[in-house]
Enzyme design. Structure first.
Site, PDB file in Angstrom:
ATOM      1  N   TYR A  18      45.487  37.869  46.749  1.00  0.00           N
ATOM      2  CA  TYR A  18      44.455  38.836  47.134  1.00  0.00           C
ATOM      3  C   TYR A  18      43.657  38.200  48.265  1.00  0.00           C
ATOM      4  CZ  TYR A  18      40.585  42.145  46.291  1.00  0.00           C
ATOM      5  OH  TYR A  18      39.620  43.116  46.404  1.00  0.00           O
ATOM      6  N   TYR A 172      42.254  46.833  35.089  1.00  0.00           N
ATOM      7  CA  TYR A 172      41.814  45.451  35.317  1.00  0.00           C
ATOM      8  C   TYR A 172      40.316  45.302  35.087  1.00  0.00           C
ATOM      9  CZ  TYR A 172      40.716  41.096  37.689  1.00  0.00           C
ATOM     10  OH  TYR A 172      40.236  39.837  37.967  1.00  0.00           O
ATOM     11  N   HIS A 173      39.546  46.139  35.746  1.00  0.00           N
ATOM     12  CA  HIS A 173      38.092  45.989  35.674  1.00  0.00           C
ATOM     13  C   HIS A 173      37.528  46.488  34.350  1.00  0.00           C
ATOM     14  CE1 HIS A 173      39.083  46.004  39.992  1.00  0.00           C
ATOM     15  NE2 HIS A 173      38.203  45.047  40.027  1.00  0.00           N
ATOM     16  N   LYS A 535      20.001  45.214  41.493  1.00  0.00           N
ATOM     17  CA  LYS A 535      21.200  44.774  42.194  1.00  0.00           C
ATOM     18  C   LYS A 535      21.096  45.218  43.647  1.00  0.00           C
ATOM     19  CE  LYS A 535      25.266  44.396  40.645  1.00  0.00           C
ATOM     20  NZ  LYS A 535      25.278  42.923  40.686  1.00  0.00           N
ATOM     21  N   ASP A 539      27.062  45.227  46.053  1.00  0.00           N
ATOM     22  CA  ASP A 539      27.802  44.644  44.937  1.00  0.00           C
ATOM     23  C   ASP A 539      27.678  45.533  43.704  1.00  0.00           C
ATOM     24  OD1 ASP A 539      28.906  42.954  42.967  1.00  0.00           O
ATOM     25  OD2 ASP A 539      26.957  41.991  42.648  1.00  0.00           O
ATOM     26  N   HIS A 541      29.465  44.960  40.753  1.00  0.00           N
ATOM     27  CA  HIS A 541      29.841  44.273  39.518  1.00  0.00           C
ATOM     28  C   HIS A 541      28.578  44.063  38.687  1.00  0.00           C
ATOM     29  CE1 HIS A 541      33.468  43.399  41.874  1.00  0.00           C
ATOM     30  NE2 HIS A 541      34.069  43.274  40.716  1.00  0.00           N
TER      31      HIS A 541
END
Length: 662
Positions: A18, A172-173, A535, A539, A541
């Site tokens: 990646y 995945y996440h 945040k 971003d 996440h």
């Protein structure tokens, strides 16, 4: 023994790393070096402005350009990114979601310029927007218009790029956000159902070609270090997908029903403490998606040992590529049939996951499907609760993490002897170069008004948006302009945070911390301590921020959390309006220096220079020192895994700010 082997050794999976950062030129050089080392596919990381539809000179892009991927603002950047790479032979995966149609349109245009027939293009656009609402946070538009973009991309590629995977259902996440294997399988299949149902209902694909749609759906999964359970999960995924596509969609071609997936193993499971242990974690995680021939990944990309410290260097990525090559070419893994056929242990594990995932999937479908479950907050709350339970097991030591909560004694690591040089450093001049580049592109192109008007009209109608998007690419429209028109028509969306209904799973001496919170509020003469969790930047996440917010709430704080993607000015305004005692900023994209400086400056301008600010994220030691010198009270990184202890330290910060005895 010879009879147990395959008559011909299996071909290995597509091997990727990646990659992408700084600029299109720098990323192109990295791609070409990686291909020369034996990498067999490309996996493109785009920076957050590109992922969320902003140009490098947008306000929200400040500090984010080129940090976690390559900035691609227009066709010129895409040409540079793939310069010297034959797109007719490349297998390219693009981790892009909200702007997937736009990036695919630029890729297609580059292929046409190279003279490559579109039916030769092979690769994948991730294009799974649902998981963005739940975990990764790079969504732009509401679910309805987002699924329309996904549907239009699928329909166009089935007709024009038959070897391209137009959507990559991404569990995945979900795992990183807390999903158990049962939840990961169920929620991913619920997303796939939403996508397939929407495509079928759109009428854009003839019924007799719906098997072609199913055959181009791929998945992108996560694999934890529990590689036996992960093997069972993948076998369960394979069985349920085959049954679902046959029963719900009537696909009779077994090849079209095959569960096709790529994988990146668990990046957030990597540790900052004793990071050399990440090497064996990555290898074990790779086994979970390669050991079972009947459920083996089609493509694998591995993180690097130092991703918990910062951006990996090319050498670190090479090490991860070599892990794949050793397994595929030195070991005998590819010489045998499925190793688990007839295993009662594996059959029991698979049956358990299938039963649990089937029940969870039915629950989501009874709610009205995955979109309704997103909008109600059910899915987000379920993930936040599962992650809280996982973190609690880690804090109590029930789940052992070597070097973190057990076996913490260590020799100095020679891998870290280089200090800041142990990770890739992004030159601050990269952002200004990108800003200058996009402004120069706008100044040098022709009139794009007609192309944008055509896109606006198409968005307001019901037709496929891909042709209008290709027209924008050809005219020289930028990423921010394309997304800006769709923002105007579709609006933007703020997903539920999942905190209000999150299940608590406290660990540590929470009663003692509650007493400190109560006593401190009494000392200050306030009813409750108030904490703002923010945040800044792009971003998305939010897992760490949410876990801190949940535990602080459980400890007695009143927590103000407004979700992701806030400007520094919005965070400052919230701090003023909510009259908070503490501001906690979470930044995992590497933009912490610029973002935090802007928030501190804004607070001082409002006369709140004494309001304590703490910061959490993937922050190298040198940057942590800079933050503390600028006035940040504490810096927390992944090594600070005990959340109750972190909340206890937050109370200490408040007491210190008011000169109270600690």
């Amino acid at each position: 023994m010879a009879s147990e082997r395959l008559s011909e050794r299996d071909r290995p999976w597509v091997m990727r790393t990646y990659a992408g950062h700084s600029s299109a030129a720098a990323s192109n050089a990295l791609f070409r070096r990686n291909l020369a080392k034996g990498q067999t596919g490309l996996s493109v990381a785009f920076d957050l402005p590109t992922q969320t539809g902003y140009d490098p000179d947008a306000e929200l892009a400040r500090g984010e350009v080129g940090r976690v991927g390559v900035p691609v603002a227009h066709l010129g950047d895409m040409r540079t990114l793939f310069g010297g790479i034959d797109l007719g032979r490349a297998n390219t995966s693009m981790t892009i979601n909200a702007t997937a149609m736009w990036l695919l349109a630029m890729y297609v245009t580059c292929a046409r310029e190279q003279g490559v027939a579109l039916d030769r293009l092979s690769g994948t656009t991730q294009n799974d927007i649902v998981k963005e609402y739940l975990s990764r946070g790079t969504h732009i538009f509401p679910p309805g218009p987002s699924l329309r973009l996904t549907t239009d991309t699928i329909a166009w590629t089935v007709a024009n790029c038959p070897k391209w995977n137009p959507v990559n259902i991404c569990s995945y996440h979900l795992q990183e956000a807390g999903a158990t294997p049962v939840q990961e399988v169920a929620f991913a299949l619920a997303t796939a159902i939403a996508v397939l149902d929407t495509v079928r209902e759109s009428g854009q694909v003839p019924a007799e070609r719906f098997g072609d749609v199913v055959g181009r759906i791929s998945f992108f999964v996560n694999a934890s270090v529990r590689f036996v359970e992960e093997t069972a999960k993948m076998r369960a995924f394979t069985a349920m997908w085959d049954r679902l596509t046959a029963d719900r969609y009537g696909v009779t071609d077994r090849a079209a029903r095959r569960f096709r997936y790529g994988v990146q193993v668990n990046s957030l499971g990597l540790t900052e403490a004793q990071p050399e242990n990440n090497v064996q974690r990555i290898v074990l995680e790779m086994l979970g998606v390669t050991l079972s021939r009947d459920a083996r990944a089609r493509a694998v990309q591995l993180p690097a040992w130092n991703e918990a410290l910062g951006l990996p260097r090319p050498w670190d990525q090479q090490w991860s590529l070599r892990m794949q090559q050793v397994l595929a070419f030195e070991s005998d893994l590819l010489e045998y049939p499925d190793l688990f056929e007839g295993s009662t242990v594996m059959t029991g594990l698979v049956d358990g996951i299938v039963a649990g995932a089937t029940a969870e999937l039915e629950r989501v479908l009874e709610m009205g499907g995955v979109v309704a479950a997103v909008e109600s907050g059910y899915l987000k709350s379920a993930l936040v609760g599962s992650l809280a339970e996982r973190r609690a097991r880690m804090e109590t030591g029930a789940d052992v993490v070597v070097g973190v909560n057990r076996f913490t004694e260590t020799e100095p690591s020679p891998l870290l002897a280089a200090g800041a040089a142990a990770i890739e450093q992004i030159d601050p001049a990269v952002e200004q170069a990108a800003v200058d580049g996009v402004r120069g592109w706008r100044a040098g192109r022709g009139d794009v008004t007609g192309a944008l008007d055509a896109l606006r009209a198409a968005a307001r109608g019901t037709g496929n948006l891909m042709e209008a998007t290709l027209g924008c690419v050809a005219a020289g429209v930028t990423t921010g302009e394309w997304a800006g028109v769709l923002r105007e028509v579709f609006g933007e969306y703020r997903a539920p945070t999942g905190l209000s209904a999150a299940v608590s799973a406290p660990a540590g001496n929470l009663d003692r911390v509650r007493e400190r919170v109560r006593r401190t509020a009494g000392d200050l003469g306030t009813g409750r301590l108030r904490m703002l969790v923010g945040k800044p930047g792009l971003d998305g996440h939010s897992n760490g921020a949410e876990q801190i917010a949940v535990r602080a709430r459980d400890a007695g704080f009143e927590v103000v959390y407004q979700g992701i993607r806030l400007t520094p000015a919005q965070i400052v305004a919230a701090a003023v309006e909510e009259d908070v005692d503490l501001v906690g900023l979470s930044v995992l994209s590497g933009s912490h220096l610029a973002a935090v400086a802007s928030v501190l400056q804004g607070l001082r301008a409002e006369g709140l220079g004494d309001l304590p600010v703490v910061v959490g994220g993937i922050i190298p030691p040198d940057d942590a020192a800079v933050l503390r010198e600028s006035g940040v009270a504490r810096v927390f990184t992944p090594k600070d895994f005990a959340i109750t202890d972190v909340v206890d330290e937050l109370v200490t910060v408040v007491r210190e700010a008011h000169h109270l005895a600690v």
